[in-house]
Design a protein around this motif. Sequence first.
Motif, mmCIF file in Angstrom:
data_model
loop_
_atom_site.group_PDB
_atom_site.id
_atom_site.type_symbol
_atom_site.label_atom_id
_atom_site.label_comp_id
_atom_site.label_asym_id
_atom_site.label_seq_id
_atom_site.Cartn_x
_atom_site.Cartn_y
_atom_site.Cartn_z
ATOM 1 N N GLY A 136 0.859 -1.152 0.071
ATOM 2 C CA GLY A 136 -0.216 0.222 -0.045
ATOM 3 C C GLY A 136 0.984 1.382 -0.003
ATOM 4 N N SER A 137 1.884 1.123 -0.916
ATOM 5 C CA SER A 137 2.803 2.191 -0.779
ATOM 6 C C SER A 137 2.701 3.484 -1.517
ATOM 7 N N SER A 138 1.377 3.571 -2.203
ATOM 8 C CA SER A 138 0.761 4.688 -2.718
ATOM 9 C C SER A 138 -0.051 5.443 -1.713
ATOM 10 N N ALA B 25 -1.134 7.620 1.703
ATOM 11 C CA ALA B 25 -0.621 8.556 2.634
ATOM 12 C C ALA B 25 0.270 8.156 3.526
ATOM 13 N N LEU B 26 -0.038 7.130 4.421
ATOM 14 C CA LEU B 26 0.739 6.427 5.538
ATOM 15 C C LEU B 26 1.682 5.547 4.587
ATOM 16 N N GLY B 27 1.411 4.962 3.611
ATOM 17 C CA GLY B 27 2.485 3.822 3.160
ATOM 18 C C GLY B 27 3.855 4.824 2.448
ATOM 19 N N CYS C 103 1.940 -1.646 -4.517
ATOM 20 C CA CYS C 103 0.604 -0.856 -4.324
ATOM 21 C C CYS C 103 0.126 -1.236 -5.838
ATOM 22 N N ARG C 104 -1.297 -0.564 -6.050
ATOM 23 C CA ARG C 104 -2.000 -0.993 -7.266
ATOM 24 C C ARG C 104 -1.509 -0.417 -8.486
ATOM 25 N N SER C 105 -0.391 0.498 -8.524
ATOM 26 C CA SER C 105 0.345 1.243 -9.599
ATOM 27 C C SER C 105 1.619 0.713 -9.462
ATOM 28 N N PHE D 185 -2.992 -6.137 -5.806
ATOM 29 C CA PHE D 185 -4.465 -5.816 -5.736
ATOM 30 C C PHE D 185 -4.943 -6.666 -4.613
ATOM 31 N N LEU D 186 -5.521 -6.108 -3.742
ATOM 32 C CA LEU D 186 -5.922 -6.936 -2.274
ATOM 33 C C LEU D 186 -6.872 -7.899 -2.746
ATOM 34 N N GLU D 187 -7.804 -7.811 -3.914
ATOM 35 C CA GLU D 187 -8.677 -8.744 -4.153
ATOM 36 C C GLU D 187 -8.455 -9.801 -5.261
ATOM 37 N N ASP E 204 1.698 -3.317 6.375
ATOM 38 C CA ASP E 204 0.575 -3.416 5.584
ATOM 39 C C ASP E 204 -0.030 -2.087 5.750
ATOM 40 N N ALA E 205 0.146 -1.162 4.824
ATOM 41 C CA ALA E 205 -0.730 0.120 4.839
ATOM 42 C C ALA E 205 -1.716 0.297 3.952
ATOM 43 N N THR E 206 -2.407 -0.937 3.720
ATOM 44 C CA THR E 206 -3.427 -0.840 2.784
ATOM 45 C C THR E 206 -4.785 -0.607 3.607
ATOM 46 N N SER F 288 0.078 -4.258 10.695
ATOM 47 C CA SER F 288 -0.954 -4.004 9.633
ATOM 48 C C SER F 288 -1.645 -2.590 10.250
ATOM 49 N N LEU F 289 -2.092 -1.647 9.437
ATOM 50 C CA LEU F 289 -2.617 -0.693 9.791
ATOM 51 C C LEU F 289 -4.302 -0.934 10.121
ATOM 52 N N SER F 290 -4.518 -1.184 11.267
ATOM 53 C CA SER F 290 -5.970 -1.385 11.687
ATOM 54 C C SER F 290 -6.637 0.002 11.610
ATOM 55 N N ALA F 291 -7.401 0.111 13.036
ATOM 56 C CA ALA F 291 -7.938 1.349 13.223
ATOM 57 C C ALA F 291 -8.592 1.087 14.732
ATOM 58 N N GLY G 246 -3.763 7.287 14.520
ATOM 59 C CA GLY G 246 -4.159 8.328 14.923
ATOM 60 C C GLY G 246 -5.107 8.945 13.721
ATOM 61 N N THR G 247 -5.573 10.089 13.886
ATOM 62 C CA THR G 247 -6.410 10.801 12.688
ATOM 63 C C THR G 247 -5.266 11.479 11.766
ATOM 64 N N VAL G 248 -5.194 10.972 10.591
ATOM 65 C CA VAL G 248 -3.949 11.445 9.903
ATOM 66 C C VAL G 248 -4.563 11.920 8.463
ATOM 67 N N GLN G 249 -3.848 13.255 8.005
ATOM 68 C CA GLN G 249 -4.338 13.426 6.941
ATOM 69 C C GLN G 249 -4.277 12.695 5.712
ATOM 70 N N SER G 250 -5.213 12.228 4.706
ATOM 71 C CA SER G 250 -5.017 11.382 3.812
ATOM 72 C C SER G 250 -6.221 11.259 2.861
ATOM 73 N N ARG G 251 -6.270 10.688 1.814
ATOM 74 C CA ARG G 251 -7.436 10.697 1.060
ATOM 75 C C ARG G 251 -8.473 9.914 1.902
ATOM 76 N N LEU G 252 -8.235 9.022 2.656
ATOM 77 C CA LEU G 252 -9.123 8.215 3.167
ATOM 78 C C LEU G 252 -9.967 9.021 4.416
HETATM 79 N N1 LIG Z 1 -5.831 8.160 7.931
HETATM 80 C C1 LIG Z 1 -6.169 8.024 9.115
HETATM 81 O O1 LIG Z 1 -6.654 8.845 9.899
HETATM 82 C C2 LIG Z 1 -6.623 6.465 9.456
HETATM 83 C C3 LIG Z 1 -6.872 6.423 10.783
HETATM 84 C C4 LIG Z 1 -7.050 4.849 11.201
HETATM 85 C C5 LIG Z 1 -6.767 3.921 10.522
HETATM 86 N N2 LIG Z 1 -6.295 4.031 9.290
HETATM 87 C C6 LIG Z 1 -5.777 3.087 8.480
HETATM 88 O O2 LIG Z 1 -4.525 3.138 7.878
HETATM 89 C C7 LIG Z 1 -4.554 2.844 6.565
HETATM 90 C C8 LIG Z 1 -3.817 3.652 5.480
HETATM 91 O O3 LIG Z 1 -4.654 4.639 5.436
HETATM 92 P P1 LIG Z 1 -4.338 5.938 4.617
HETATM 93 O O4 LIG Z 1 -4.931 7.047 5.671
HETATM 94 O O5 LIG Z 1 -2.883 6.028 4.316
HETATM 95 O O6 LIG Z 1 -5.191 5.743 3.487
HETATM 96 P P2 LIG Z 1 -4.823 6.175 1.701
HETATM 97 O O7 LIG Z 1 -3.955 7.300 1.511
HETATM 98 O O8 LIG Z 1 -6.209 6.028 1.350
HETATM 99 O O9 LIG Z 1 -4.064 4.839 1.471
HETATM 100 C C9 LIG Z 1 -4.851 3.422 1.493
HETATM 101 C C10 LIG Z 1 -3.833 2.513 0.752
HETATM 102 O O10 LIG Z 1 -4.592 1.387 0.319
HETATM 103 C C11 LIG Z 1 -4.479 1.082 -0.826
HETATM 104 N N3 LIG Z 1 -5.813 0.185 -1.302
HETATM 105 C C12 LIG Z 1 -7.073 0.642 -1.006
HETATM 106 N N4 LIG Z 1 -7.912 -0.447 -1.681
HETATM 107 C C13 LIG Z 1 -7.004 -1.174 -2.304
HETATM 108 C C14 LIG Z 1 -7.241 -2.494 -3.224
HETATM 109 N N5 LIG Z 1 -8.453 -3.196 -3.214
HETATM 110 N N6 LIG Z 1 -6.175 -3.296 -3.430
HETATM 111 C C15 LIG Z 1 -4.798 -2.653 -3.206
HETATM 112 N N7 LIG Z 1 -4.681 -1.621 -2.496
HETATM 113 C C16 LIG Z 1 -5.812 -0.849 -1.844
HETATM 114 C C17 LIG Z 1 -4.549 2.440 -1.558
HETATM 115 O O11 LIG Z 1 -4.088 2.376 -3.052
HETATM 116 P P3 LIG Z 1 -4.333 3.011 -4.174
HETATM 117 O O12 LIG Z 1 -3.302 4.266 -3.889
HETATM 118 O O13 LIG Z 1 -4.301 2.378 -5.442
HETATM 119 O O14 LIG Z 1 -6.012 3.471 -3.998
HETATM 120 C C18 LIG Z 1 -3.416 3.056 -0.770
HETATM 121 O O15 LIG Z 1 -2.190 2.495 -1.103
HETATM 122 C C19 LIG Z 1 -5.895 2.050 6.167
HETATM 123 O O16 LIG Z 1 -6.036 0.571 6.524
HETATM 124 C C20 LIG Z 1 -6.798 2.894 7.263
HETATM 125 O O17 LIG Z 1 -7.974 2.307 7.601
HETATM 126 C C21 LIG Z 1 -5.946 5.390 8.607
#
Ligand SMILES: NC(=O)c1ccc[n+]([C@@H]2O[C@H](COP(=O)([O-])OP(=O)(O)OC[C@H]3O[C@@H](n4cnc5c(N)ncnc54)[C@H](OP(=O)(O)O)[C@@H]3O)[C@@H](O)[C@H]2O)c1
Length: 236
Positions: free
Chosen positions: A18-20, A22-24, A44-46, A52-54, A77-79, A133-136, A185-191
Amino acid sequence: MSQAITAFPHNFRAVVLGSSGALGQAFVQLLAADPRCASVMGFCRSSAPALFLEDEPSIIHCAQEVASGGAVHLVIDATGALVIDGRGPEKRLEDINAESLVRAMQVNAIGPALLMKHFVPLMVRDQRCVFASLSARVGSIEDNHKGGWYSYRASKAALNMLIQSTAIEVHRKRPLAVFAALQPGTVQSRLTQAFADQASAMAPLDSAARLLQVLDSLPSTGRAHFVDYEGRAIPW
Ligand SMILES: NC(=O)c1ccc[n+]([C@@H]2O[C@H](COP(=O)([O-])OP(=O)(O)OC[C@H]3O[C@@H](n4cnc5c(N)ncnc54)[C@H](OP(=O)(O)O)[C@@H]3O)[C@@H](O)[C@H]2O)c1
């Protein structure tokens, strides 16, 4: 910002899945800057090969790429996803949709289980190694005080169980292996973009640096750790 890992030997090898994200990306950047880290591979997917996780064959392909370079000490695992196929978290019971539940399980629990299946065997055998693994926090059943977010919560709770079972099984043969479910924590990201104030959210590099520090200090106990970015234990 930098974060040196001291609990692994010099020239340790790391992998970020999941290197693409924000956290990855932040983990890759920090590990690449660590002089003790001989190599950090990101998938990552790119990436090539793509992950691909699926799609288990894509996971196997990435694992084979890693295996060709030797054993690894750290796998992160930062997916993960909160909005899947355009569907966000449910507020009420009546919002539950079977397909969304299945997809959340597929992405947040089954995919990471397959990552463990294929990457854990690549970790060093007689030295300390860590799979995180990044849980929550919202995946904690005991800590659930607000309800809602059914599929995300349930998929992270399932992820936690999968990590715990893996930790217990692997410990029997590899007592130095450490497994962790992380709350960043709550982190700036697309998610989080649509769900949290980005100005007050943590920078991904800040969170990733703290999480690396936490991972560096976790003992191998035979059970998985569910911890936040400050090393505080979270009830399962
Ligand atoms: N940000 C927070 O505040 C926060 C809080 C609690 C937990 N978390 C957990 O931390 C992890 C990382 O979150 P983030 O904030 O860094 O989010 P993010 O920037 O959206 O990154 C998510 C990563 O997961 C990958 N991904 C998603 N669906 C996928 C799939 N079907 N197959 C392969 N890769 C897939 C994305 O790939 P693409 O780039 O290809 O989409 C991306 O690399 C997540 O598990 C999230 O639940 C985050």
